[in-house]
Design an enzyme around this catalytic site. Structure first.
Site, PDB file in Angstrom:
ATOM      1  N   GLU A 159      19.889  -0.621 -22.554  1.00 59.03           N
ATOM      2  CA  GLU A 159      20.119   0.470 -23.645  1.00 59.03           C
ATOM      3  C   GLU A 159      20.821   1.227 -22.943  1.00 59.03           C
ATOM      4  O   GLU A 159      20.935   1.989 -22.026  1.00 59.03           O
ATOM      5  CB  GLU A 159      18.363   1.422 -23.992  1.00 59.03           C
ATOM      6  CG  GLU A 159      18.750   2.304 -24.539  1.00 59.03           C
ATOM      7  CD  GLU A 159      17.854   3.272 -25.060  1.00 59.03           C
ATOM      8  OE1 GLU A 159      16.808   2.992 -24.393  1.00 59.03           O
ATOM      9  OE2 GLU A 159      17.515   4.182 -25.885  1.00 59.03           O
ATOM     10  N   GLY A 167      15.988   7.407 -15.681  1.00 54.50           N
ATOM     11  CA  GLY A 167      14.332   7.203 -14.933  1.00 54.50           C
ATOM     12  C   GLY A 167      14.202   6.067 -14.712  1.00 54.50           C
ATOM     13  O   GLY A 167      13.487   5.582 -13.929  1.00 54.50           O
ATOM     14  N   ALA A 168      14.055   5.375 -15.511  1.00 52.06           N
ATOM     15  CA  ALA A 168      13.322   4.157 -16.008  1.00 52.06           C
ATOM     16  C   ALA A 168      13.482   3.600 -17.755  1.00 52.06           C
ATOM     17  O   ALA A 168      13.799   3.896 -18.274  1.00 52.06           O
ATOM     18  CB  ALA A 168      11.473   4.147 -15.522  1.00 52.06           C
ATOM     19  N   HIS A 227       5.135   6.814 -19.785  1.00 59.65           N
ATOM     20  CA  HIS A 227       6.210   6.955 -20.565  1.00 59.65           C
ATOM     21  C   HIS A 227       6.137   5.260 -21.316  1.00 59.65           C
ATOM     22  O   HIS A 227       6.625   4.981 -22.511  1.00 59.65           O
ATOM     23  CB  HIS A 227       7.317   7.419 -20.968  1.00 59.65           C
ATOM     24  CG  HIS A 227       8.280   7.852 -21.374  1.00 59.65           C
ATOM     25  ND1 HIS A 227       8.481   8.796 -22.293  1.00 59.65           N
ATOM     26  CD2 HIS A 227       9.008   7.322 -22.047  1.00 59.65           C
ATOM     27  CE1 HIS A 227       9.845   8.887 -23.307  1.00 59.65           C
ATOM     28  NE2 HIS A 227       9.578   8.399 -22.678  1.00 59.65           N
ATOM     29  N   GLU A 228       7.272   4.756 -20.398  1.00 54.41           N
ATOM     30  CA  GLU A 228       7.536   3.530 -20.547  1.00 54.41           C
ATOM     31  C   GLU A 228       6.100   2.902 -21.322  1.00 54.41           C
ATOM     32  O   GLU A 228       6.971   1.341 -22.053  1.00 54.41           O
ATOM     33  CB  GLU A 228       8.775   2.805 -19.008  1.00 54.41           C
ATOM     34  CG  GLU A 228       9.782   3.669 -19.310  1.00 54.41           C
ATOM     35  CD  GLU A 228      10.172   4.487 -19.952  1.00 54.41           C
ATOM     36  OE1 GLU A 228      11.246   3.474 -20.362  1.00 54.41           O
ATOM     37  OE2 GLU A 228      11.325   5.845 -19.728  1.00 54.41           O
ATOM     38  N   HIS A 247       6.215   3.074 -24.939  1.00 53.35           N
ATOM     39  CA  HIS A 247       6.936   2.178 -25.725  1.00 53.35           C
ATOM     40  C   HIS A 247       7.308   0.853 -25.809  1.00 53.35           C
ATOM     41  O   HIS A 247       7.968   1.165 -27.558  1.00 53.35           O
ATOM     42  CB  HIS A 247       8.472   2.282 -24.683  1.00 53.35           C
ATOM     43  CG  HIS A 247       9.451   3.573 -24.777  1.00 53.35           C
ATOM     44  ND1 HIS A 247      10.159   4.120 -25.879  1.00 53.35           N
ATOM     45  CD2 HIS A 247       9.615   4.425 -24.323  1.00 53.35           C
ATOM     46  CE1 HIS A 247      10.713   5.183 -25.287  1.00 53.35           C
ATOM     47  NE2 HIS A 247      10.983   5.470 -24.227  1.00 53.35           N
ATOM     48  N   GLU A 289      11.994   7.980 -29.777  1.00 52.83           N
ATOM     49  CA  GLU A 289      12.119   8.906 -27.915  1.00 52.83           C
ATOM     50  C   GLU A 289      11.134  10.521 -28.247  1.00 52.83           C
ATOM     51  O   GLU A 289      10.085  10.543 -26.964  1.00 52.83           O
ATOM     52  CB  GLU A 289      13.388   9.541 -26.859  1.00 52.83           C
ATOM     53  CG  GLU A 289      14.032   8.784 -26.602  1.00 52.83           C
ATOM     54  CD  GLU A 289      13.019   7.192 -25.427  1.00 52.83           C
ATOM     55  OE1 GLU A 289      12.938   8.172 -24.605  1.00 52.83           O
ATOM     56  OE2 GLU A 289      13.456   5.774 -25.071  1.00 52.83           O
TER      57      GLU A 289
HETATM   58 ZN   LIG Z   1      12.365   6.588 -23.161  1.00 59.67          ZN
END
Ligand SMILES: [Zn+2]
Length: 909
Positions: free
Chosen positions: A154, A295-296, A331-332, A335, A354
């Site tokens: 990404e 970050g990830a 968060h990840e 997703h 996001e």
């Molecule tokens: Zn994200």
């Protein structure tokens, strides 16, 4: 590397469009309005990697067919060339339906490969390329970090692995075979479930085959190969399926992954309970790597993390890092549904995944911790970063209309403001309809590449509420200001509240339409009671929410027995600034009495801000000011209240940052004066509340083993906030307390807090602590970053020299994004007084670093430029020097499109 951006929309290029190699001139902007569906679709992808440090072979087999939705107006399916994106690739061979293609069949440029006459029926394309992972320092595509092969695709990294339709609306199922030397890479991972693994050549090579049954865009592809230590666990989903969980870290750091694993399981359970979302594969893996631009990353079934946001132990990580790990793991993971199962149609829709996922992780943290404290932390972050971005030359809508380099749009606006926009749907629709809207979104768009429009329509469909005006939040940039005034009529017992929306002009958007804004309010009586909200129309105000739709509103409340004090924008119900003329007495009253704890904090924060703004203007006249004492006194009443949790009181004690004060002042900013005012106010509070703070410092001391839970972290936060203000007094006993705090620390939260305070003061105690920290942690690639940052943020006059010297330190490397952020980023964004030196040396240094970085990693270089986002608000002298530095950068040859785009905007805007 080649910075020429390719045109992402290659849906229906005219046959005569030149595809011959073109030298990158001015990088081309891509516009949302030009979106066209892809001319071809790729349904299946089979990848075969032969991993090698400098020459990895990638064999890709693509099942391609013309896209029926891309037919021309007449409905005819005219065969058009198939243009695949590709960058920094060595093409070895290309075959169509097993027949090798010759040079006449395709055209090759620096940014892609075009098949001139593809068949009009489905076909198979087989492409072999070679890539050099070792040489890839941009950390986009396939690269090596700390001897581990890893990918980051990404937004547009997949085109640096193989030729492909690198756009998020091309969804395919992937089968990935990875072959490697088992000594070098015993662990081989990719997306999905493991199908098969085995040994080849008598043990000289081995392989693994992974299959991901869920169609996904190529930006979610991931591969990892290396010698990593696994931590295994499992999770039983709500329907009773067993999911194998794996976290892979550097050998010897296994224990530091326990918190991440715990956070992952809590996040998985929470998403089931709160949103009914169940995990879908048999395995979920996470890998921690040292060098990572972000970050990830949420790759399907194989998240890749910056190790700073995964590894934690009491000795090595602060409470802030523990909290961040919990939030980012969640968060990840979240997703998986908002990003992976439902992805974005194009990169203009980035906020769709996001903003929504940030909202979801904020809600998770609020449920796991204190909801009020979480809201304070999130709002603080929003104001510091997003409000500043929205007020300067880099302002852009939550859904941008154009970009040159999409990597430049991973911004506070897309993420944080994007989350606030989703959040506003709750007060506007009610939480039941909000949840029904989310359910409909998951049901209607599962497996699709969706748009913001699709998302909003789900909420309209379940609630029947017209959200046409609400959609403006996605297209209008800038922070709205609500100018409010309250009049009380004692005779009639009415209170009139005027609210006017003022919508500031932003680059490219001089005029704005009024927005649909939920304003949550309360009216307090003289003894602090909530007054009933009755409008003269006879209507009530459910949950205290006034939905604004017009430029000006007047709300007339009846049966108001005494002059009320308004508590506006409770829970920060919309991302706006509020101005209202309240006396110090009213603000003190709200600080002490508001039943809405968030607004009690907001009252304290705005009182501190206005105090600092006043102090700056008094200092500018060469006078000294005792203005801070009134604020200190008001603060004293709040922080002794045992009814308030320690984490909350710690937030109340923290002053607004110097950047926040600069943003509020807004023009002719002198960072040195703000710094002086900030120090003076800290000292006044330390002196005025000395006894209280000493008592807090003593009573909040930990006893027993460290625990990262929210309550224990809150006690440490309050104790450290007290230490900061006590140290600001500058007495001998205070210095001794600080040195002892460092020496006696049993965890990184206390140790790092003391280290930053010591480094800010300088002197022998600071040098001793810095040397001790360096000697203890120099072999720890993650923890040593704290040592760099503490020195970079010191407001002392010698800091720039020190930072310059540290860029030559053996532990520093421009190729390591975490080091760049810890030293150069911390200096530019976390040290306003030295970055903004009156001689301009801070700017010149920073531009030199950006130039050097741009040759290595353009994404990070462009990100570092954000330090200049508010340069136009500086006083004349500094503004001139900043302009000179920026112009030098803009004139430099061979800038990447990433840096070119940002520096042009900063100078023009
Ligand atoms: Zn994200």
């Amino acid at each position: 590397m080649n910075a020429a951006p390719s045109l992402a929309w290659d849906g229906a290029p005219a046959a005569e469009e030149p595809v011959l190699p073109m030298k990158p001139e001015t990088p081309r902007a891509i516009h949302l309005k030009d979106y066209r569906p892809p001319a071809y679709l790729i349904d299946k992808v089979a990848l075969d990697f032969d991993l090698d440090k400098t020459r990895t072979r990638v064999r890709s087999r693509l099942s391609v067919r013309p896209n029926p939705d891309a037919r021309g107006k007449a409905g005819a399916l005219k065969p058009v060339p198939l243009r695949l994106d590709g960058e920094n690739l060595e093409l070895a061979s290309i075959a169509l339906d097993l027949k090798p293609l010759g040079k006449k069949d395709y055209r090759l440029t620096d940014s892609g490969l075009t098949l001139l006459k593809p068949p009009s029926e489905p076909f198979t394309l087989e492409i072999v390329t070679f890539v050099d992972p070792e040489a890839n320092k941009a950390l986009s595509g396939l690269y090596r970090t700390n001897n581990v092969y890893c990918t980051q695709c990404e937004a547009e990294g997949f085109r640096r692995i193989t030729y492909f339709l690198d756009r998020p609306d091309v969804l395919a199922t992937y089968t990935v075979r990875i072959e490697a030397d088992p000594n070098e890479a015993p662990i081989l991972l990719s997306n999905g479930n493991l199908l098969e693994r085995g040994v080849l050549q008598g043990g000289k090579r081995h392989y693994a085959v992974w299959r991901d049954p869920f169609p996904k865009p190529c930006y979610l592809f991931a591969l990892v190969g290396g010698d990593l230590a696994p931590i295994a666990s499992s999770f039983r989903t709500m329907s009773g399926r067993e999911v194998a969980l794996g976290i892979y870290v550097e050998h010897g750091k296994e224990e530091r992954a326990a918190w991440a694993m715990d956070s992952l399981k809590r996040a998985m359970r929470w998403d089931e309970q709160r949103f009914g979302r169940e995990y879908d594969l048999d395995v979920f893996n996470i890998v921690a790597v040292s060098d990572f631009n972000m970050g990830a990353m949420e790759n399907k079934g194989l998240n890749v993390f910056n190790d700073r946001l995964l590894l934690a132990s009491p000795e090595t990580a602060t409470d802030t890092i523990f909290e961040a790990i919990e939030a980012v793991i969640a968060h990840e993971y979240f997703h998986n549904w908002t990003g992976d199962r439902i992805t974005c149609r194009d990169w203009f829709q980035l906020c769709l995944k996001e903003g929504l996922t940030v909202f979801r992780d904020q809600e998770f943290s609020a449920d796991e911790r204190s909801a009020t404290v979480q809201r304070i932390v999130d709002v603080r972050q929003l104001k510091t970063h997003q409000f500043a971005e929205d007020a300067g030359p880099l302002a852009h809508p939550v859904r941008p209309e154009s970009y040159i380099e999409i990597n430049n749009f991973y911004t506070a606006t897309v993420y944080e403001k994007g989350a606030e926009v989703v959040r506003m749907l709750q007060p506007l629709l009610g939480s039941e309809d909000f949840r029904r809207g989310m359910d409909l979104y998951f049901e209607r768009h599962d497996g699709e590449a969706a748009t913001v429009e699709d998302f909003v329509r789900c909420f309209e469909d379940v609630s029947g509420i017209d959200l046409t005006q609400f959609r403006l939040w996605y297209s209008q940039a800038g922070t709205p200001e609500l100018v409010c005034a309250l009049r009380y009529d004692k005779g009639k017992k009415t209170a009139e509240l005027d609210i006017e929306q003022v919508l500031p002009a932003t680059p490219g958007q001089p005029h704005k339409k009024p927005l649909h804004i939920p304003v949550k309010l309360g009216l307090l009586s003289g003894n602090g009671d909530e007054l009933a909200l009755k409008l003269d129309s006879g209507e009530t105000v459910p949950d205290g929410i006034l939905p604004l739709t017009k430029r000006k509103h007047t709300f007339r409340f009846v049966d108001v027995p005494s002059r009320p004090v308004p508590s506006l924008l409770r829970e920060f119900s919309a991302p706006v600034n509020v101005t209202i003329d309240l006396s110090d007495r009213d603000v003190e009253f709200l600080m002490a009495n508001d039943g809405d704890l968030f607004n009690r904090w907001q009252a304290a924060n705005s009182f501190a801000t206005r105090t600092l703004v006043d102090m700056v203007s008094i200092l500018a006249q060469g006078k000294s000011s005792a203005r801070g004492n009134r604020y200190a006194k008001a603060l004293g009443a709040t922080i002794v209240s045992d009814a308030l949790e320690p984490a909350y009181r710690a937030e109340v004690l923290k002053l607004p940052t110097q950047a926040d004060v600069a943003r509020v002042i807004g023009k002719n900013v002198d960072p040195a004066l703000i710094h002086r005012a900030h120090r003076a106010l800290s000292r006044m509070i330390g002196r005025a509340l000395g006894d209280t703070l000493e008592t807090l410092y003593a009573s909040m001391a930990g006893n027993g083993a460290f625990s990262p839970d929210a309550a224990s972290a809150g006690r440490r936060a309050l104790r450290n906030a007290a230490l900061t203000l006590l140290s600001a007094r500058g007495g001998k006993a205070d210095a001794a307390r600080l040195a002892k705090h460092y020496a006696d620390a049993t965890n990184m939260t206390d140790r790092a807090h003391a280290l930053f305070l010591l480094a800010a003061e300088g002197g022998p105690a600071a040098e001793r602590a810095l040397a001790d920290f360096r000697d203890t942690w120099m072999h720890d690639n993650v923890v040593i970053d704290t040592w760099f940052a503490a020195q970079a943020q010191s407001p002392l006059a010698g800091t720039l020299k020190r930072v310059e010297a540290l860029t030559r330190h053996p532990l520093f490397a421009l190729t390591a994004p975490n080091k760049v952020r810890a030293l150069i980023g911390a200096f530019a964004a976390g040290n306003p007084v030295q970055f903004n030196r009156p001689d301009g040396a801070g700017y010149a240094f920073h531009i030199d670093q950006v130039l050097a970085l741009d040759r290595i990693n353009p994404q990070i270089a462009a990100r570092m430029l954000g330090a200049f986002r508010s340069w136009r608000t500086l006083e004349t002298g500094r503004r001139g020097l900043a302009r000179k530095a920026l112009q030098r950068l803009a004139r430099s040859k061979d800038l990447s499109s990433d840096v070119h785009e940002i520096v042009s905007k900063i100078l023009e805007g």
